[in-house]
Design an enzyme around this catalytic site. Structure first.
Site, PDB file in Angstrom:
ATOM      1  N   HIS A   1      10.556 -31.991 -23.053  1.00  0.00           N
ATOM      2  CA  HIS A   1       9.996 -32.922 -21.897  1.00  0.00           C
ATOM      3  C   HIS A   1       8.782 -32.286 -21.215  1.00  0.00           C
ATOM      4  O   HIS A   1       8.670 -32.137 -20.033  1.00  0.00           O
ATOM      5  CB  HIS A   1      11.321 -32.415 -20.868  1.00  0.00           C
TER       6      HIS A   1
ATOM      7  N   TRP B   1      -3.818  -1.868  -1.456  1.00  0.00           N
ATOM      8  CA  TRP B   1      -3.501  -3.319  -2.268  1.00  0.00           C
ATOM      9  C   TRP B   1      -3.829  -4.390  -1.011  1.00  0.00           C
ATOM     10  O   TRP B   1      -3.007  -4.675  -0.233  1.00  0.00           O
ATOM     11  CB  TRP B   1      -2.053  -3.567  -2.850  1.00  0.00           C
TER      12      TRP B   1
ATOM     13  N   LYS C   1       4.030  -2.512  -7.626  1.00  0.00           N
ATOM     14  CA  LYS C   1       5.477  -2.358  -7.869  1.00  0.00           C
ATOM     15  C   LYS C   1       6.460  -2.809  -6.610  1.00  0.00           C
ATOM     16  O   LYS C   1       7.388  -3.327  -7.208  1.00  0.00           O
ATOM     17  CB  LYS C   1       5.715  -0.889  -8.236  1.00  0.00           C
TER      18      LYS C   1
ATOM     19  N   GLU D   1       2.527  -9.913 -17.695  1.00  0.00           N
ATOM     20  CA  GLU D   1       1.772  -9.078 -16.632  1.00  0.00           C
ATOM     21  C   GLU D   1       1.234  -7.856 -17.341  1.00  0.00           C
ATOM     22  O   GLU D   1       0.332  -7.433 -16.614  1.00  0.00           O
ATOM     23  CB  GLU D   1       3.070  -8.638 -15.522  1.00  0.00           C
TER      24      GLU D   1
ATOM     25  N   ASN E   1       0.853   0.949   6.252  1.00  0.00           N
ATOM     26  CA  ASN E   1       1.395   0.113   5.294  1.00  0.00           C
ATOM     27  C   ASN E   1       2.348  -1.002   5.924  1.00  0.00           C
ATOM     28  O   ASN E   1       2.788  -0.626   7.031  1.00  0.00           O
ATOM     29  CB  ASN E   1       2.193   0.623   4.408  1.00  0.00           C
ATOM     30  N   GLY E   2       1.839  -2.291   5.798  1.00  0.00           N
ATOM     31  CA  GLY E   2       2.623  -3.415   6.392  1.00  0.00           C
ATOM     32  C   GLY E   2       1.414  -4.389   6.802  1.00  0.00           C
ATOM     33  O   GLY E   2       0.362  -4.520   6.358  1.00  0.00           O
TER      34      GLY E   2
ATOM     35  N   GLU F   1      12.433 -13.209 -18.955  1.00  0.00           N
ATOM     36  CA  GLU F   1      12.144 -11.903 -18.501  1.00  0.00           C
ATOM     37  C   GLU F   1      10.807 -11.364 -19.868  1.00  0.00           C
ATOM     38  O   GLU F   1      10.227 -10.648 -19.528  1.00  0.00           O
ATOM     39  CB  GLU F   1      13.059 -10.950 -18.867  1.00  0.00           C
TER      40      GLU F   1
ATOM     41  N   CYS G   1       1.105  -1.135   0.034  1.00  0.00           N
ATOM     42  CA  CYS G   1      -0.184   0.097  -0.059  1.00  0.00           C
ATOM     43  C   CYS G   1       0.880   1.487  -0.084  1.00  0.00           C
ATOM     44  O   CYS G   1       2.019   0.995   0.429  1.00  0.00           O
ATOM     45  CB  CYS G   1      -0.895   0.148   1.167  1.00  0.00           C
TER      46      CYS G   1
ATOM     47  N   LYS H   1       7.293  -9.993 -19.039  1.00  0.00           N
ATOM     48  CA  LYS H   1       6.667  -8.657 -19.454  1.00  0.00           C
ATOM     49  C   LYS H   1       5.435  -8.715 -20.042  1.00  0.00           C
ATOM     50  O   LYS H   1       4.616  -8.026 -19.971  1.00  0.00           O
ATOM     51  CB  LYS H   1       7.777  -7.803 -20.320  1.00  0.00           C
TER      52      LYS H   1
ATOM     53  N   ARG I   1       1.577   1.417  -6.326  1.00  0.00           N
ATOM     54  CA  ARG I   1       2.169   0.428  -4.874  1.00  0.00           C
ATOM     55  C   ARG I   1       1.031  -0.256  -4.521  1.00  0.00           C
ATOM     56  O   ARG I   1       1.121  -1.263  -4.089  1.00  0.00           O
ATOM     57  CB  ARG I   1       2.613   1.417  -3.581  1.00  0.00           C
TER      58      ARG I   1
HETATM   59  C1  G6P Z   1       7.056  -6.556  -8.496  1.00  0.00           C
HETATM   60  C2  G6P Z   1       7.155  -5.802  -9.551  1.00  0.00           C
HETATM   61  C3  G6P Z   1       8.108  -6.277 -10.738  1.00  0.00           C
HETATM   62  C4  G6P Z   1       9.360  -6.395  -9.720  1.00  0.00           C
HETATM   63  C5  G6P Z   1       9.347  -7.387  -8.589  1.00  0.00           C
HETATM   64  C6  G6P Z   1      10.634  -7.452  -7.679  1.00  0.00           C
HETATM   65  O1  G6P Z   1       6.510  -7.921  -8.713  1.00  0.00           O
HETATM   66  O2  G6P Z   1       5.956  -5.682 -10.257  1.00  0.00           O
HETATM   67  O3  G6P Z   1       8.454  -5.344 -11.787  1.00  0.00           O
HETATM   68  O4  G6P Z   1      10.322  -7.024 -10.578  1.00  0.00           O
HETATM   69  O5  G6P Z   1       8.171  -7.041  -7.654  1.00  0.00           O
HETATM   70  O6  G6P Z   1      10.563  -6.099  -7.233  1.00  0.00           O
HETATM   71  P1  G6P Z   1      12.087  -5.452  -6.529  1.00  0.00           P
HETATM   72  O7  G6P Z   1      11.842  -4.131  -6.167  1.00  0.00           O
HETATM   73  O8  G6P Z   1      12.575  -6.401  -5.385  1.00  0.00           O
HETATM   74  O9  G6P Z   1      13.041  -5.436  -7.906  1.00  0.00           O
END
Ligand code: G6P
Length: 595
Positions: free
Chosen positions: A491, A72, A590, A475, A98-99, A468, A2, A472, A27
């Site tokens: 496999h 969130w 994020k 998501e 937050n937490g 990766e 949050c 992308k 966030r």
């Molecule tokens: C979330 C974000 C990702 C990120 C991941 C790890 O899932 O949406 O974009 O790669 O967290 O975050 P960090 O801040 O530890 O790189």
């Protein structure tokens, strides 16, 4: 996950809070709310589900003190009732948090037994009720908050206001919180982007800090004693946290990749000297990376790069998995990569690493973030603020720091090092040329947008690129996309091949080239459409695939940069064609501050 904010000053608090919350929306954003202390010393609360919008229905907004929250959901579904701020029985004390309060159930039962009525399903609501309880037992507001935090277990950053007190109190323990110092006013926020519009002078609060803001200024107390904390000037500008004419932050941030690469090189190179102190690596027998999401994929590239250039054994673990087993680490260097510096699993993994005697290093993008207080050494990426939930430029910046570390640890002759550095210096222009040709990637993306499944494949350094790329895509476009080592397809995944399962093949001209082309032929034989991503000098590949996304030629070891930028664009334009929200994908945040 949050975001929280607080404002204490002379401006209209509702306006400041809403604008700050909009900047924190990434966030977490299933609901939001604000509480204002009015000029009549009443607390009014306005909260609702959905995106942070207008406050026109909110009439009583004349106060200059208030708190806000973007949520969130963790405890209790997104709803008006569960949205923050939460209040005590009388609605005189309001809190945003937050937490996670891990012992909230026990506290709640105790408080209910004492006659407190709870409105929500959240863990947070125990906080205003505890403050109320201690006030009723005769403590003043400040001491009531101090007593409250003695009862709390878990993690928290919270800000609290009380109708009949002209002070604001904030506490931090294991969740991010900064105090912004304005010109006669004060701000609290989960991160600096929220308040950059008003001030760039901030204090990064420490665990255990309690801040009391009043008309006379602020005091910070920790462990019962007054402490001084230094005021830092944030090097980011508001412009960096704005879209700057782009349709989405993600596109803007992809376009910032060349600048990010240049900034990293400026930061860590002095001519042909690499200016990082690698005492973190002295005497270590091996390196263990711990990370989540894109940072995990950067770590996989790091393994490849460090093992190739520096000859040190490296393993990579998801931070969330690493935390549940004992590990022999007493001679290890544990590197946590985290753009936000706040990912709970990564923080916990680094705490564990310390307990097991490892040296610890963090690679992060956020000055003063929690990870920087946990580890022995920190290296910063120079990506600037990244607003889109989907990591793009921070991922590329992490790769750059990993090349720099690997080169510093390598024993390669000076001439070879100089050559390598020249290749790094040429990367920004290589990436620019990918961006210049984004129209062709856009066409490919649009042709992919009707599929519901995609498989990305690669080998060796191409494997993390595939992972990766798939991350992308899934998501932001919500297309089911998997990254797979090409050799593993037989496999199991072969059973999925066919016309409705296109393959994105990361074809790299290194020792995996021939075998990758064989794999491509195998999937073509099973009717899967194949799109290769390959460099411009590869004239063979187009004979075997349906389409090729072209990137400039670089050494194989640098392909994670060029290929990933192209795959970022591919995901972006696919999602755009599908009409997805892009910067704020559903259910994601994020900064993942819960384990
Ligand atoms: C979330 C974000 C990702 C990120 C991941 C790890 O899932 O949406 O974009 O790669 O967290 O975050 P960090 O801040 O530890 O790189």
């Amino acid at each position: 996950m949050c975001g929280i904010v607080g404002y204490f000053g002379f401006r209209r608090a509702d306006e400041v809070l809403v604008s700050a919350l909009k900047r924190l929306e990434y966030r977490g954003y299933d609901s939001w709310g604000i509480a204002i202390k009015t000029s009549k010393n009443k607390i009014v609360v306005y909260k609702r589900t959905g995106a942070i919008g207008d406050i026109s229905e909110f009439e009583l907004c004349d106060g200059c003190v208030g708190i806000g929250h973007t949520r969130w959901a963790t405890h209790g579904k997104p709803s008006n009732v569960n949205a923050h701020p939460h209040t005590d029985c009388e609605g005189n004390i309001a809190v945003v948090h937050n937490g996670i309060i891990s012992n909230f159930q026990r506290l709640r039962e105790r408080l209910e037994g004492e006659g407190h009525n709870f409105a929500s399903e959240t863990d947070t609501e125990v906080i205003p009720h505890l403050i109320e309880k201690y006030c009723k037992e005769g403590l003043d507001y400040e001491n009531a908050v101090m007593n409250t935090i003695k009862d709390l277990e878990g993690s928290y950053a919270f800000v609290s206001i009380k109708g009949d007190e002209d002070i604001m109190i904030a506490c931090r323990y294991k969740s991010p919180l900064i105090l912004g110092i304005g010109d006669g006013d004060f701000f609290f926020a989960s991160d600096v982007t929220a308040i950059l519009e008003y001030t760039n002078r901030v204090i990064y609060l420490e665990d255990g800090d309690i801040v009391i803001v009043s008309r006379d200024g602020y005091r910070i107390i920790n462990g019962g004693v007054k402490v001084e904390r230094s005021i830092e000037t944030v090097p980011w500008s508001l412009r960096e946290a704005e879209k700057g004419g782009y349709e989405h932050f993600m596109l803007k941030e992809i376009h910032e990749n060349p600048r990010v690469i240049e900034d990293t090189l400026i930061e860590y190179l002095r001519g042909d000297e690499i200016s990082i102190d690698v005492s973190f690596a002295v005497g270590v027998s091996d390196i263990v990376f711990v990370a989540c999401g894109s940072s995990y994929h950067a770590s996989l590239v790091g393994k490849y790069v460090i093992e190739s250039l520096a000859d040190i054994p490296v393993r990579v673990e998801y931070a969330s998995e690493f935390n549940y087993h004992d590990s022999p680490l007493s001679r290890s260097l544990v590197i946590g990569i985290t753009q936000s510096g706040e990912t709970a699993d990564t923080l916990e993994a680094l705490r564990k690493a310390k307990r097991f005697g490892a040296k610890t290093l963090a690679i992060t993008n956020v000055l003063g973030s929690t990870v920087t207080r946990i580890v022995d050494y920190v290296l910063y990426t120079r990506a600037g603020p990244e607003i889109s939930v989907c990591a793009t430029k921070t991922f590329i910046a992490q790769l750059m720091v990993l090349y720099i570390i690997a080169l510093k640890l390598s024993t390669m002759p000076k001439s070879e090092l100089r050559d390598f550095l020249d290749k790094l210096r040429r990367l920004p222009n290589k990436v620019r040329s990918i961006l210049d040709e984004e129209a062709s990637i856009r066409e490919t993306a649009e042709s992919l947008s009707n599929y519901e499944n995609l498989m990305y494949i690669g080998r060796a350094i191409g494997y993390p690129i595939a992972l990766e790329g798939a991350l992308k895509m899934k998501e932001i476009s919500y297309i089911h996309a998997e990254g797979y080592p090409a050799g593993e397809l037989k496999h199991g995944p072969f059973a999925l091949l066919g016309k409705s399962m296109p393959i994105i093949a990361c074809v790299i001209r290194d020792n995996t080239y021939d075998i990758m082309l064989s794999n491509v032929k195998e999937v073509k034989a099973r009717e899967s459409p194949v799109i290769a991503i390959a460099d411009k000098e590869d004239i063979e590949v187009e004979k075997f695939v349906d389409e090729v996304i072209r990137v400039p030629a670089v050494d194989a070891i640098l392909t994670p940069v060029t290929y990933s930028v192209a795959l970022q664009l591919l995901a972006y334009y696919t999602a755009r064609k599908r009409g997805c929200e892009i910067d704020k994908p559903r259910h994601l945040a994020k900064s993942v501050t819960v384990e």
